[in-house]
Scaffold this motif. Structure first.
Motif, PDB file in Angstrom:
ATOM      1  N   TYR A   1       1.104  -1.113  -0.327  1.00  0.00           N
ATOM      2  CA  TYR A   1      -0.035  -0.102  -0.088  1.00  0.00           C
ATOM      3  C   TYR A   1       1.273   1.074  -0.097  1.00  0.00           C
ATOM      4  O   TYR A   1       2.035   1.160   0.769  1.00  0.00           O
ATOM      5  N   ASP A   2       0.215   2.282  -0.927  1.00  0.00           N
ATOM      6  CA  ASP A   2       1.412   3.685  -0.447  1.00  0.00           C
ATOM      7  C   ASP A   2       0.660   4.252   0.271  1.00  0.00           C
ATOM      8  O   ASP A   2       1.586   5.730   0.794  1.00  0.00           O
ATOM      9  N   VAL A   3      -0.252   4.500   0.522  1.00  0.00           N
ATOM     10  CA  VAL A   3      -1.074   4.665   2.066  1.00  0.00           C
ATOM     11  C   VAL A   3      -1.768   4.384   3.528  1.00  0.00           C
ATOM     12  O   VAL A   3      -2.547   3.509   2.748  1.00  0.00           O
ATOM     13  N   ILE A   4      -0.834   4.283   4.287  1.00  0.00           N
ATOM     14  CA  ILE A   4      -2.025   3.023   5.547  1.00  0.00           C
ATOM     15  C   ILE A   4      -2.238   4.170   6.366  1.00  0.00           C
ATOM     16  O   ILE A   4      -1.445   5.096   7.462  1.00  0.00           O
TER      17      ILE A   4
ATOM     18  N   ILE B   1       1.406  -5.017  14.567  1.00  0.00           N
ATOM     19  CA  ILE B   1       1.259  -4.474  13.140  1.00  0.00           C
ATOM     20  C   ILE B   1       1.950  -4.127  12.471  1.00  0.00           C
ATOM     21  O   ILE B   1       2.819  -3.582  12.560  1.00  0.00           O
ATOM     22  N   PRO B   2       1.916  -5.370  11.343  1.00  0.00           N
ATOM     23  CA  PRO B   2       2.946  -5.665  10.326  1.00  0.00           C
ATOM     24  C   PRO B   2       2.966  -4.055   9.488  1.00  0.00           C
ATOM     25  O   PRO B   2       2.944  -5.043   7.883  1.00  0.00           O
ATOM     26  N   ILE B   3       2.935  -3.300   9.455  1.00  0.00           N
ATOM     27  CA  ILE B   3       3.239  -2.239   9.141  1.00  0.00           C
ATOM     28  C   ILE B   3       4.648  -2.765   7.794  1.00  0.00           C
ATOM     29  O   ILE B   3       4.549  -2.071   6.342  1.00  0.00           O
ATOM     30  N   PRO B   4       5.471  -2.993   7.514  1.00  0.00           N
ATOM     31  CA  PRO B   4       6.926  -3.702   7.093  1.00  0.00           C
ATOM     32  C   PRO B   4       6.389  -3.522   5.676  1.00  0.00           C
ATOM     33  O   PRO B   4       6.540  -3.808   4.733  1.00  0.00           O
ATOM     34  N   LYS B   5       5.723  -4.983   6.669  1.00  0.00           N
ATOM     35  CA  LYS B   5       5.166  -5.827   5.268  1.00  0.00           C
ATOM     36  C   LYS B   5       3.330  -5.443   4.496  1.00  0.00           C
ATOM     37  O   LYS B   5       3.397  -6.344   3.255  1.00  0.00           O
ATOM     38  N   LEU B   6       3.274  -4.650   4.860  1.00  0.00           N
ATOM     39  CA  LEU B   6       2.083  -3.787   3.859  1.00  0.00           C
ATOM     40  C   LEU B   6       2.518  -3.307   3.062  1.00  0.00           C
ATOM     41  O   LEU B   6       1.463  -2.169   2.565  1.00  0.00           O
ATOM     42  N   ALA B   7       3.378  -2.764   3.431  1.00  0.00           N
ATOM     43  CA  ALA B   7       3.777  -0.740   3.064  1.00  0.00           C
ATOM     44  C   ALA B   7       5.075  -0.904   1.951  1.00  0.00           C
ATOM     45  O   ALA B   7       5.469  -1.976   1.522  1.00  0.00           O
ATOM     46  N   ALA B   8       4.326  -0.219   0.420  1.00  0.00           N
ATOM     47  CA  ALA B   8       4.902  -0.180  -0.044  1.00  0.00           C
ATOM     48  C   ALA B   8       6.003   0.695  -0.199  1.00  0.00           C
ATOM     49  O   ALA B   8       6.156   1.894   0.330  1.00  0.00           O
ATOM     50  N   PRO B   9       7.567   0.789  -1.396  1.00  0.00           N
ATOM     51  CA  PRO B   9       8.152   2.269  -1.102  1.00  0.00           C
ATOM     52  C   PRO B   9       7.205   3.683  -0.785  1.00  0.00           C
ATOM     53  O   PRO B   9       6.209   3.290  -1.419  1.00  0.00           O
ATOM     54  N   ASN B  10       8.363   4.080   0.726  1.00  0.00           N
ATOM     55  CA  ASN B  10       7.659   5.542   0.067  1.00  0.00           C
ATOM     56  C   ASN B  10       6.144   5.831   0.731  1.00  0.00           C
ATOM     57  O   ASN B  10       5.386   6.498   0.405  1.00  0.00           O
ATOM     58  N   CYS B  11       5.822   4.251   1.309  1.00  0.00           N
ATOM     59  CA  CYS B  11       4.472   4.524   1.717  1.00  0.00           C
ATOM     60  C   CYS B  11       4.172   5.721   3.230  1.00  0.00           C
ATOM     61  O   CYS B  11       5.415   6.029   3.543  1.00  0.00           O
TER      62      CYS B  11
ATOM     63  N   PRO C   1      -0.303   8.793  -7.826  1.00  0.00           N
ATOM     64  CA  PRO C   1      -2.148   8.444  -8.785  1.00  0.00           C
ATOM     65  C   PRO C   1      -2.255   6.847  -8.809  1.00  0.00           C
ATOM     66  O   PRO C   1      -1.571   5.795  -8.651  1.00  0.00           O
ATOM     67  N   ASP C   2      -3.502   6.861  -7.873  1.00  0.00           N
ATOM     68  CA  ASP C   2      -4.216   5.511  -7.976  1.00  0.00           C
ATOM     69  C   ASP C   2      -3.311   4.829  -6.645  1.00  0.00           C
ATOM     70  O   ASP C   2      -3.182   3.737  -7.403  1.00  0.00           O
ATOM     71  N   ALA C   3      -3.035   5.200  -6.282  1.00  0.00           N
ATOM     72  CA  ALA C   3      -2.242   5.257  -5.270  1.00  0.00           C
ATOM     73  C   ALA C   3      -3.392   3.767  -4.672  1.00  0.00           C
ATOM     74  O   ALA C   3      -4.818   4.065  -4.259  1.00  0.00           O
ATOM     75  N   LYS C   4      -2.298   2.695  -3.924  1.00  0.00           N
ATOM     76  CA  LYS C   4      -3.907   1.855  -2.945  1.00  0.00           C
ATOM     77  C   LYS C   4      -3.450   2.445  -1.645  1.00  0.00           C
ATOM     78  O   LYS C   4      -2.340   2.528  -0.982  1.00  0.00           O
ATOM     79  N   CYS C   5      -4.378   2.143  -1.203  1.00  0.00           N
ATOM     80  CA  CYS C   5      -4.818   2.776   0.331  1.00  0.00           C
ATOM     81  C   CYS C   5      -5.135   1.890   1.765  1.00  0.00           C
ATOM     82  O   CYS C   5      -6.134   1.034   1.213  1.00  0.00           O
ATOM     83  N   LEU C   6      -4.978   1.695   2.830  1.00  0.00           N
ATOM     84  CA  LEU C   6      -5.486   0.515   3.701  1.00  0.00           C
ATOM     85  C   LEU C   6      -6.049   1.796   4.472  1.00  0.00           C
ATOM     86  O   LEU C   6      -4.823   2.735   4.885  1.00  0.00           O
ATOM     87  N   GLU C   7      -6.852   1.231   5.484  1.00  0.00           N
ATOM     88  CA  GLU C   7      -7.315   2.313   5.927  1.00  0.00           C
ATOM     89  C   GLU C   7      -7.354   0.772   7.851  1.00  0.00           C
ATOM     90  O   GLU C   7      -8.005  -0.376   7.727  1.00  0.00           O
ATOM     91  N   LEU C   8      -6.735   1.031   8.674  1.00  0.00           N
ATOM     92  CA  LEU C   8      -6.435   0.131   9.693  1.00  0.00           C
ATOM     93  C   LEU C   8      -7.292   0.522  10.756  1.00  0.00           C
ATOM     94  O   LEU C   8      -7.750   1.576  11.321  1.00  0.00           O
ATOM     95  N   PHE C   9      -7.791  -0.811  11.210  1.00  0.00           N
ATOM     96  CA  PHE C   9      -8.930  -0.295  12.843  1.00  0.00           C
ATOM     97  C   PHE C   9     -10.548   0.398  11.775  1.00  0.00           C
ATOM     98  O   PHE C   9     -10.796   1.707  12.863  1.00  0.00           O
ATOM     99  N   ALA C  10     -10.718   0.675  11.432  1.00  0.00           N
ATOM    100  CA  ALA C  10     -11.855   0.395  10.406  1.00  0.00           C
ATOM    101  C   ALA C  10     -13.029   0.532  10.755  1.00  0.00           C
ATOM    102  O   ALA C  10     -12.795  -0.567  11.412  1.00  0.00           O
ATOM    103  N   ARG C  11     -14.225   2.072  10.645  1.00  0.00           N
ATOM    104  CA  ARG C  11     -15.030   1.299  11.570  1.00  0.00           C
ATOM    105  C   ARG C  11     -16.208   1.918   9.804  1.00  0.00           C
ATOM    106  O   ARG C  11     -17.904   1.320   9.789  1.00  0.00           O
ATOM    107  N   ASN C  12     -15.760   2.162   8.877  1.00  0.00           N
ATOM    108  CA  ASN C  12     -16.383   1.939   8.044  1.00  0.00           C
ATOM    109  C   ASN C  12     -15.623   1.671   6.302  1.00  0.00           C
ATOM    110  O   ASN C  12     -14.310   1.593   6.244  1.00  0.00           O
TER     111      ASN C  12
END
Length: 484
Positions: A293-296, A324-334, A445-456
């Motif tokens: 992911y480009d954004v967490i 929380i395994p952020i290093p495994k989920l993050a893309a470069p420059n996330c 552009p077209d960044a892949k985004c992830l939200e952790l502990f999301a409620r929506n």
């Protein structure tokens, strides 16, 4: 668009407009001769023990209510279309008055002062009449009590110092954005006659608690990950075992919003959205998904006194959050964004311990400022207790610590310091404002985004948490009309 105004100080957002711009529109193909269609007139569908999609679709683009038929007479009845638009309940953003006023704060302080003086007089009277001055332990106890009423602990002193640093920034930036909101009509000065009671009618949900459901899932038979696909798609009408919601990613890859039923409750899934319903002990399906992911965005359940007293949700310790395994989920420059409370202990933990542990470099802090519909702070800016703002800590993953398989295609703008996100908050607990539009200049552009502990859920995002569908429940939405 959720961004109504953008100035050098930050953004004025319309959170409600962001939700409703998703355009949750139901498109049901009626088949009178079939008994497989689940009625949509009721928000609940009984105590089902399966998760299923309905033979309905919610169009994300169509705004025209029409009756669709084929030329053939015998096919007309089978191809009727009912259009039913869902909109988020506006009353949940009906914040017309501050939660606490400056007058309330002054009265509270004066009350504390009077109470302290009263207690001091009573203690003195008791000591004189009961000769308790001879009892050194009693005198010590009285002095400690009086001392605690006027002395701040280190955490409070740190919070006061931090507030002093950012006070001018919060006040000036919010004032500018509120003025723009008043000019455009997003905000309005409400007279006493126009003001509506700030209390909203509670939204009654079904008995299905998502967090409790996650706990129940741990008692289900283990699923063989080698035999289970990492993703279950909601592109077609299917019925799957409940445990699949916990053991793999559920994905709506279509351009239409879907409805699923979980424990008899209906939830709306936006187009191009994905989610995993689980807690910290069951994150492996998210890792199996294989995305970088480009954004967490992270909104941890921080520990605090009010949470302990109310028992609204289970909080995590600092050690648990670090797992929380952020290093495994993050893309470069996330870009990593963490919501923090105003407790300085949490802010310092993120900047000095959590981010370094994840190999994330801290860039800056932003501030979410909560206002009423007339532009007032929901709490006095200098309130000694709750402040009208919360923080976000922004950082980027250090390139050398992650794989370089997916390099950014273009250079993005540097993250600016101390930006403000100003909005009328939702009255639902911890319903954070959307960051999609405010981040667009700072991510690829077209960044892949992830939200952790999301409620929506959000279109284009993957969401994870043990209450990830909470605010997607149909009871939070209304259907103004249904036409065919």
């Amino acid at each position: 668009m959720s961004v109504v105004h953008q100035l050098s100080s930050g953004w004025l957002l319309d959170h409600l407009a962001f939700i409703n711009n998703i355009d949750y529109q139901l498109c049901q193909h009626c088949e009178p001769t079939s008994n497989k269609t689940v009625p949509i007139s009721s928000p609940h569908c009984g105590s089902l023990n399966v998760t299923s999609t309905l033979p309905v679709e919610l169009s994300a683009t169509s705004k025209v209510y029409e009756l669709v038929t084929k030329p053939e007479t015998d096919e007309r009845e089978k191809n009727k279309v009912l259009m039913q638009k869902y909109t988020f309940r506006a009353e949940l953003f009906n914040v017309t008055k501050p939660y606490v006023t400056t007058t309330d704060c002054i009265a509270f302080r004066q009350g504390n002062k009077v109470e302290t003086q009263k207690n001091s007089s009573i203690n003195s009277f008791n000591c004189e009449n009961q000769e308790c001055v001879k009892d050194e332990d009693s005198v010590c106890t009285v002095r400690k009590k009086n001392k605690r009423s006027i002395v701040f602990n280190q955490g409070e002193l740190d919070a006061m110092e931090y507030h002093t640093k950012i006070r001018g920034l919060i006040l000036d930036g919010t004032t500018q954005l509120v003025q723009e909101g008043l000019k455009s009509g997003l905000l309005c000065s409400l007279s006493e006659e126009q003001e509506i009671d700030n209390k909203t009618t509670p939204v009654e949900l079904g008995s299905c608690g998502l967090a409790e459901l996650c706990d129940m899932a741990k008692q289900l038979p283990l699923v063989d990950e080698n035999e289970l696909e990492t993703v279950q798609s909601i592109d077609a009408d299917i019925s799957v075992p409940e445990q699949d919601v916990f053991s793999r990613i559920t994905q709506n890859s279509s351009n239409f919003t879907k409805i699923i039923i979980l424990m008899g409750q209906k939830y709306l899934l936006p187009p191009k959205s994905s989610f995993l319903l689980s807690d910290l002990s069951c994150m492996q399906p998210l890792l199996n998904y294989g995305e970088k992911y480009d954004v967490i965005v992270i909104d941890p359940p921080w520990q605090n006194k009010s949470v302990k007293r109310s028992k609204r949700y289970n909080y995590l310790s600092s050690w648990q959050i670090k797992q929380i395994p952020i290093p495994k989920l993050a893309a470069p420059n996330c870009l990593v964004i963490t919501w923090v409370t105003n407790r300085q202990k949490h802010l310092q933990f993120v900047k000095e311990e959590l981010y370094p542990y994840w190999s994330v470099e801290t860039l800056t802090e932003w501030h979410w400022v909560k206002i009423t519909r007339s532009g007032e702070f929901v709490f006095p800016l200098d309130s000694p207790h709750k402040k009208p703002y919360e923080g976000l800590v922004l950082g980027r993953v250090r390139r050398k610590m992650v794989s370089t398989l997916r390099e950014p295609e273009m250079t993005v703008l540097p993250i600016p310091d101390h930006k403000l996100i100003v909005s009328v908050p939702c009255t639902l607990h911890s319903h954070k404002p959307p960051l999609t539009e405010v981040l667009k200049d700072y991510i690829v552009p077209d960044a892949k985004c992830l939200e952790l502990f999301a409620r929506n859920l959000q279109p284009g995002w993957t969401s994870w948490g043990n209450e990830v569908l909470k605010f997607q429940h149909v009871d939070y939405f209304i259907t103004p009309e249904t036409r065919n």
